[in-house]
Enzyme design. Structure first.
Site, PDB file in Angstrom:
ATOM      1  N   PHE A 196       6.530   4.881   1.888  1.00  0.00           N
ATOM      2  CA  PHE A 196       5.834   6.056   2.401  1.00  0.00           C
ATOM      3  C   PHE A 196       6.177   7.236   1.515  1.00  0.00           C
ATOM      4  O   PHE A 196       7.332   7.612   1.378  1.00  0.00           O
ATOM      5  CB  PHE A 196       6.284   6.315   3.846  1.00  0.00           C
ATOM      6  CG  PHE A 196       5.532   7.413   4.549  1.00  0.00           C
ATOM      7  CD1 PHE A 196       4.405   7.123   5.314  1.00  0.00           C
ATOM      8  CD2 PHE A 196       5.946   8.742   4.469  1.00  0.00           C
ATOM      9  CE1 PHE A 196       3.714   8.137   5.970  1.00  0.00           C
ATOM     10  CE2 PHE A 196       5.242   9.750   5.126  1.00  0.00           C
ATOM     11  CZ  PHE A 196       4.137   9.446   5.880  1.00  0.00           C
ATOM     12  N   ARG A 278      -3.259   4.586  -8.142  1.00  0.00           N
ATOM     13  CA  ARG A 278      -4.136   4.904  -9.277  1.00  0.00           C
ATOM     14  C   ARG A 278      -4.856   6.216  -9.051  1.00  0.00           C
ATOM     15  O   ARG A 278      -6.091   6.287  -9.047  1.00  0.00           O
ATOM     16  CB  ARG A 278      -5.203   3.821  -9.437  1.00  0.00           C
ATOM     17  CG  ARG A 278      -4.897   2.754 -10.441  1.00  0.00           C
ATOM     18  CD  ARG A 278      -6.125   1.914 -10.683  1.00  0.00           C
ATOM     19  NE  ARG A 278      -6.563   2.015 -12.064  1.00  0.00           N
ATOM     20  CZ  ARG A 278      -5.993   1.392 -13.078  1.00  0.00           C
ATOM     21  NH1 ARG A 278      -4.950   0.633 -12.887  1.00  0.00           N
ATOM     22  NH2 ARG A 278      -6.445   1.530 -14.294  1.00  0.00           N
ATOM     23  N   VAL A 334       8.352  -1.053  -4.525  1.00  0.00           N
ATOM     24  CA  VAL A 334       8.396   0.408  -4.465  1.00  0.00           C
ATOM     25  C   VAL A 334       8.563   0.949  -5.868  1.00  0.00           C
ATOM     26  O   VAL A 334       9.451   0.522  -6.608  1.00  0.00           O
ATOM     27  CB  VAL A 334       9.617   0.907  -3.657  1.00  0.00           C
ATOM     28  CG1 VAL A 334       9.433   2.364  -3.262  1.00  0.00           C
ATOM     29  CG2 VAL A 334       9.867   0.038  -2.469  1.00  0.00           C
ATOM     30  N   TYR A 539     -18.305  12.452  -4.956  1.00  0.00           N
ATOM     31  CA  TYR A 539     -17.515  12.680  -3.753  1.00  0.00           C
ATOM     32  C   TYR A 539     -18.456  13.099  -2.630  1.00  0.00           C
ATOM     33  O   TYR A 539     -19.232  14.031  -2.789  1.00  0.00           O
ATOM     34  CB  TYR A 539     -16.543  13.820  -4.060  1.00  0.00           C
ATOM     35  CG  TYR A 539     -15.264  13.756  -3.290  1.00  0.00           C
ATOM     36  CD1 TYR A 539     -14.141  13.136  -3.816  1.00  0.00           C
ATOM     37  CD2 TYR A 539     -15.163  14.326  -2.026  1.00  0.00           C
ATOM     38  CE1 TYR A 539     -12.957  13.081  -3.106  1.00  0.00           C
ATOM     39  CE2 TYR A 539     -13.984  14.267  -1.311  1.00  0.00           C
ATOM     40  CZ  TYR A 539     -12.875  13.651  -1.849  1.00  0.00           C
ATOM     41  OH  TYR A 539     -11.717  13.588  -1.145  1.00  0.00           O
TER      42      TYR A 539
END
Lengths: 643, 694
Positions: A196, A278, A334, A539
């Protein structure tokens, strides 16, 4: 399951350390040393809910509300619009999406303890964890905060419902070695780790799999927020994964540097998260996207630490393991430390805007700018709906002169140039560089714009356009208060299909709203936010007033899925930078094909055979031989040339 | 009377009074024109709704767009490479193709056209009925989506009518894909072009440049929604008043923009146009017999002016349920398969081609479904079976029976409720007095039809045949209603066993469908469902008896099955003669049957039929139809009875003796075949009896 020891201090010593001589990347001891770059307390506290909204976007002190005069106002002192009212906003909300100020839908005050699932406890893990010094908590609110990202679905659950599965414990490692320790313990005791970072995911990537019976550990990276070193000879810097965007840029700026990576979430999102998803930054035209900026990355996996042995600009070394890490979305391990390129801070930063008579002209202009490779740091094209929205967000101005100038500008564009305010589109620009560079580029861009009937629209419009992207997330929260659900989604598309895709997706959204019985006109808008040689990133914002609908989130998700189908049918991609998570899993097979998916699964199988990183994102859970029809070969046939 | 009305609400106290202006879902659009100025009508202001994504442009801009398009430039480059000619030459050729093709829709011409049309319509027809709800649906959709209109095509009047209806209802005029034939006409060709007709060559083989220009021209108008686009899915005018099997070229070109996501959706609207009397009836009849149709010319049109004095009855136009391609293709087509190549390279996936096929057939069947059946069609179906003449009374009885059956099978029969059966019959006989007359003994019989002027001195048989073919046109109009049950009826009627199992019945049905599939339209792959529905219809309404999945033959042979069998007898017999002719094509010299062009084969089969008719061996004159022979030949080809090969680019055909004789034998089981004057030929030690030399 031994973690591989990485290059030790000895190797580092050989490098010229400009700023910090005694940094040792792999020893936690340095954390408390005064010589580190980071004497101040972390920007994001362990108890995030004390600073950030637990059921909405951003800081607790900053939000929109309808003030006593019935106008929309923004609170706090943090932002430029804080403390200001936006006189046009109320009208816009009422007119565009049929909001009624009399109908409020306030959120539940809290998710009460009774509605928070009991933690699953792995005693072996817990007792081993206590033997370490790693900070951890099983507090309800701490766990709840890490159970979600910021999709509509998740925020709606926080406001109106409850989660079926949340992490059972939160841990806060402070350095790479603690991460290695945690992963080892997880492997030993077979517990799940969900990394997280900033928690700004919009792909349901942080959602805990409901069917997961093992203990789930949320690995919060927020305390790993140091810049380890800066190397001005090579113009690189190394930082821990938990550092958030604004801190990184602020601290580098003290040294006259920047990374230039500015995703819209940069106030909250973390370096490790960027790598794992990414990410893409607004100013990628100058600085590049995360994959261009990345020089070296260290990832802790159940098999051990995966990293390259050198920090070189490029190498040919078989399959690029960096690309296993980029976009792995927490399914393989991680990310603990990252080396990134840095650049000197730009001397000059300038906003600008161009007004086009319509969206098509704007897209054609963007295409030409991309073709000539002269795009400024950022160039974005808003469609008419978004332009009008930006207008509604204008803060109240007390200056008579400013109002007068606005009037004049409007007169010039609509009357003299004959632009239809209901069709106009606006491109916002951000130039960075030396004064000369900026001036030259400005000239060139405006010249190109003129060929497409674009006229300069001033710096203010440009700046407001960029503000909109930061503000929009806060706006969703006030929307919720008035029965409006809203979300954004994005895609990338080749240039030749750009206009058709925008048109067809909008059309599909309108039609699906109608078919799904939505009573009020939806708000649908898009912008071209990035340009590339071969295409663009688009978008979309989509909002509708759900009064009269019993299951707004279900309807929303159905419609967004339809829109995604439409995007794919229009030659668009599954995602440009938001990632797959769980929300877009169903299109992954189609996107990469059976072989592609199988290869991903093979990598996962080798690196994490016991599914310790079991957040269920991407390809996990896809069964290759399972039912789904194989993607048909694109068997295109020439048309018959006969009637 | 009015003052004494029992009810003040009733203004005309006559229950038999039926409005002719409004009828069922129809409205007559000529009525108002008879009471107002045509000039004012043709000058009325038209408040036309347009497609919301439309960018207004004039025809010249469409041409410019086409010449600039990627698709055409790609084709030009390709052609340059292939032909090694300089680019300017190819561009010039492209320009000339485009000039030949493009329409020049202009308001001025449209108004003139409207003025001219209304005059013609009023003098030719009594009423033109249009289903108004269909128009309303189109009006609603025109704003939202590009529209493709697909009318049935049985007369030149079709496209005049469509334009006229759209003008009348203030809808944007369609642009029409027309065949080159019209272009040659001096004034009329010009008028049509200016009223929205664009001209396409019937076939352009491998001419990629032509195909690219044509595709771009059509597609750019669809994408911009300039006007609704009208074309005929049957490809050409049906000379037989039956639907032709669909053609897919134009449909593919028109739908490609949706598959390649240029536009959100396309709406296709099937339109059925039914004529009480077809303008070209005698031309068709003689064309079917092989008399070439006259070249379209303005002078020919003027000569045809005398037809303006004749009465052609009513027209019914039904706009069917509009179909959204997006919905129609949902789950069947994956548009993203086009993501990997530029969209200007023409391509369709297999899924899409299958869908287009399905849609094409669906369109034709929908057109058929909405055809209005006139009393005359019903009468023709009876008259065709009683060629010796039939009394008016008997005809009335029979027509009543056929009407009932047709209605039960889902046909819409246009039968005036307010008139007596006899007056309806007489009115229709009057309308078609060029074909039939009532003798003094009240017997209805065929009259001699004078051959059209261009058909030079034809022999007596041709004239009789012409007369029969004209009548058959009107019977053909309703054959689609009966064809599926009839294929079962035929199988039942010709069964020699006591019982016929459902599986055997289905085998027979499938054979008949394969054989009839060019003369009638069946959705490929839908045979089983069609069969089951037809069988159900027969058992429920026509007395066919099923026990334990078997048809009880004795109980099932009745008036229905007999009538239906007779209805289709000419087709089966015609095919059988064709088979006999093909079989007589004996492998004499080369050891392999002589290959001939399709045209020759058909012509010679017709000669054989003529001879058999002359000798009185067979009696159906309609078997002289070249169309029937052509269809039969194609069906035999698809069943493997005939093979094709290309010689110098021309298709030659020859029979596959073994396969063909099997088919012929099987076919003979379904129809009473006459004994032929016999000559034995030897085929692989199997003896086949065929007619001697021609």
């Amino acid at each position: 399951m031994a973690s591989k020891k990485t290059n030790g201090p000895a190797a580092d010593d050989k490098r010229k350390m400009v700023l910090c001589q005694k940094i040792q990347t792999n020893t936690c001891a340095s954390k408390n040393d005064s010589g580190a770059l980071d004497p101040e307390p972390p920007t994001i506290p362990k108890r995030r809910q004390e600073l950030l909204k637990w059921n909405g976007w951003g800081y607790k002190d900053s939000k929109f509300f309808v003030n006593k005069d019935g106008h929309v106002e923004f609170t706090g002192e943090r932002y430029r619009i804080s403390g200001s009212t936006m006189p046009g906003m109320r009208e816009w909300m009422i007119k565009t999406i049929g909001v009624s100020l009399d109908h409020k839908a306030p959120a539940q005050p809290e998710v009460c303890a009774a509605n928070i699932p009991l933690p699953v406890k792995n005693d072996g893990f817990l007792s081993d964890l206590r033997k370490t010094s790693i900070s951890h908590s099983d507090d309800c609110q701490d766990r709840l905060f890490r159970a979600h990202g910021h999709t509509l679905h998740e925020i709606f659950l926080l406001r109106e419902g409850k989660f079926e599965r949340i992490p059972d414990i939160v841990v806060w490692p402070v350095c790479h070695d603690e991460v290695v320790k945690l992963v080892q313990l997880a492997c030993k005791h077979n517990v799940v780790i969900i990394p997280f970072g900033g928690g700004t995911s919009v792909s349901n990537a942080l959602e805990c799999p409901v069917e997961e019976k093992r203990m789930i550990v949320s690995l919060d990276t927020s305390q790993m927020n140091r810049i380890l070193w800066v190397d001005e000879k090579n113009m690189t810097m190394r930082a821990e994964c938990g550092i958030i965007g604004q801190d990184l840029e602020r601290k580098l700026a003290e040294r006259g540097l920047c990374t230039g990576h500015e995703p819209d979430s940069m106030e909250f999102s973390s370096l490790g998260g960027w790598v794992a998803t990414r990410a893409s930054g607004m100013k990628k035209n100058i600085y590049g996207n995360i994959e261009d900026l990345l020089v070296h990355v260290k990832m802790v996996t159940p098999r051990g630490v995966m990293e390259k042995n050198c920090q070189v600009p490029r190498m040919s070394s078989g399959l690029d393991i960096h690309h296993f890490v980029l976009g792995s979305e927490g399914t393989l391990g991680v990310v603990s430390e990252v080396t990134m390129k840095v650049r000197p801070l730009p001397q000059c930063k300038k906003y600008g805007s161009i007004v086009f008579p319509n969206f098509e002209c704007g897209v054609n202009c963007m295409r030409e700018v991309a073709k000539q490779r002269c795009a400024p740091a950022s160039i974005r094209l808003m469609d008419n709906e978004q332009f009008q929205f930006g207008h509604a967000l204008k803060v109240e101005s007390n200056s008579i002169l400013a109002n007068f100038m606005d009037g004049l500008k409007k007169l010039y564009i609509t009357k003299l140039k004959g632009f239809d305010p209901m069709k106009m589109a606006v491109a916002t620009l951000l130039f960075e560089g030396t004064k000369e560079e900026v001036a030259a580029l400005e000239k060139r861009v405006y010249e190109i714009a003129a060929q497409f009937r674009g006229i300069p629209g001033g710096a203010d419009n440009g700046e407001r356009g960029y503000m909109l992207t930061f503000v929009i997330a806060y706006i969703r929260d006030i929307g919720f208060d008035y029965y409006v659900v809203a979300e954004s989604f994005e895609t990338s598309v080749p240039w030749d299909r750009c206009l058709d895709l925008c048109q067809n997706v909008k059309e599909r959204l309108y039609r699906e709203c109608k078919d799904n019985g939505i009573q009020y006109p939806p708000y649908v808008t898009c912008r071209v936010t990035q340009t590339y040689d071969a295409g663009a990133c688009i978008y979309f914002y989509f909002a509708f007033n759900y009064r009269g609908i019993s299951n707004p989130v279900g309807v929303y998700e159905h419609i967004e899925a339809c829109a995604r189908e439409e995007i794919l049918a229009n030659g668009g991609s599954i995602s440009h930078h938001h990632g797959i998570g769980k929300i877009r899993k169903r299109w992954l097979r189609k996107t990469v094909g059976d072989i592609g998916l199988g290869a991903m699964q093979a990598v996962k199988q080798y690196i994490d055979p016991n599914n310790i990183f079991g957040n269920n994102n991407l390809m996990i859970g896809h069964n290759l031989s399972d039912g789904a029809t194989p993607v048909q070969e694109p068997s295109n046939v020439m048309l018959p040339s006969k009637l | 009377m009015a003052e004494q009305s029992r009810n003040a609400w009733i203004s005309k106290d006559d229950p038999k009074l039926v409005s002719a202006r409004q009828k069922d879902m129809f409205e007559d659009i000529l009525e108002d024109r008879r009471h107002s100025s045509d000039l004012r009508y043709s000058l009325k202001t038209r408040d036309v709704t347009t497609f919301k994504l439309n960018k207004p442009r004039v025809p010249l801009q469409i041409k410019e767009h086409v010449m600039k398009s990627d698709r055409v430039n790609f084709a030009i480059d390709q052609t340059c490479l292939d032909t090694k000619l300089p680019r300017e030459e190819i561009v010039a050729e492209a320009m000339s193709i485009l000039d030949e093709m493009a329409h020049n829709l202009r308001t001025g011409a449209v108004r003139g056209f409207a003025f001219f049309l209304i005059k013609v319509m009023k003098s030719l027809y009594r009423r033109i009925y249009v289903n108004v709800d269909g128009i309303q649906k189109i009006r609603g959709l025109i704003k939202e989506y590009p529209i493709l209109l697909m009318p049935s095509h049985r007369s030149y009047m079709d496209f005049l009518l469509m334009s006229y209806v759209f003008y009348n209802y203030d809808l944007p005029l369609p642009v029409i894909a027309a065949a080159m034939d019209f272009m040659g006409m001096k004034f009329f060709g010009w008028l049509l072009r200016n009223s929205g007709a664009f001209y396409i060559r019937r076939s352009f083989g491998e001419d990629h440049l032509y195909w690219a220009i044509f595709t771009e021209y059509v597609q750019c108008q669809i994408c911009n929604g300039d006007n609704p686009i009208e074309f005929y899915v049957e490809g050409t005018r049906s000379r037989t008043a039956k639907s032709y099997t669909p053609k897919f070229g134009m449909l593919s070109a028109a739908l490609e923009p949706y598959f390649k996501s240029h536009i959100p959706d396309i709406i296709v609207v099937p339109v059925s146009i039914s004529y009480d009397r077809i303008l070209e009836e005698s031309l068709y009849a003689y064309e079917l017999l092989g008399v070439p149709k006259p070249k379209e010319s303005t002078s020919g049109l003027l000569k045809a002016r005398k037809i303006l004095e004749e009465n052609f009855g009513n027209i019914h136009i039904v706009f069917g349920q509009p179909i959204s391609i997006r919905k129609y293709s949902e789950g069947l087509v994956d548009r993203s398969l086009h993501n990997l190549a530029p969209r200007y390279i023409a391509s369709l996936t297999n899924q899409e081609q299958d869908l287009i096929k399905k849609l094409g057939h669906h369109m034709v069947l929908t057109q058929q479904k909405h055809m209005v059946v006139s009393p005359w069609s019903l009468m023709a179906s009876v008259l065709m079976q009683s060629q010796g003449g039939v009394s008016l009374r008997q005809l009335g009885k029979e027509v009543e029976w056929v009407k009932r059956q047709a209605s039960n099978l889902g046909a819409y029969c246009d039968w005036p409720a307010s008139e007596s059966a006899e007056s309806v019959l007489r009115a229709n006989l009057k309308l078609h007095e060029n074909i039939v007359r009532v003798s003094q003994e009240d017997v209805v019989e065929l009259v001699r039809v004078a051959p059209p002027a261009h058909a030079k001195a034809t022999d007596a048989m041709m004239i009789t045949a012409g007369q029969h073919l004209m009548l058959s046109l009107y019977r053909n109009h309703i054959l689609h209603v009966f064809v599926r049950p009839a294929m079962i009826a035929i199988s039942v009627n010709t069964c020699n066993e006591e019982r016929l199992s459902i599986d055997d019945l289905y085998t027979k049905y499938t054979f008949l469908e394969n054989l009839l599939c060019k003369d009638f339209v069946f959705i490929p792959g839908n045979t089983k469902a069609d069969f089951e529905l037809a069988l159900l219809t027969l058992t429920h309404t026509c007395g066919v008896v099923m026990e334990n999945n078997e048809v009880v033959i004795a109980k099932s042979t009745n008036k229905h099955t007999t009538f239906y069998s007779h209805m289709f007898e000419p087709f089966l017999l015609g095919y059988w003669i064709l088979c006999q002719y093909l079989l007589s094509n004996h492998p004499n010299v080369a050891g392999k049957p002589l290959a001939k062009t399709q045209k020759n084969l058909v012509k010679e089969a017709q000669m054989l039929t003529a001879r058999l008719l002359q000798e009185g061996v067979v009696k159906h004159y309609e078997m002289l139809s070249l169309d029937m022979m052509n269809n039969g030949l194609h069906a035999l080809y698809s069943m493997g009875g005939v093979s094709k090969e290309r010689r110098d680019g021309v298709v030659y055909m020859y029979p596959n003796m073994r396969q063909l004789s099997t088919i012929t034998d099987y076919l003979a089981k379904f129809v009473d075949v006459p004994p032929l004057p016999s000559v034995s030929i030897n085929l692989h030690s199997k003896t086949i009896t065929v007619n001697a030399k021609l």
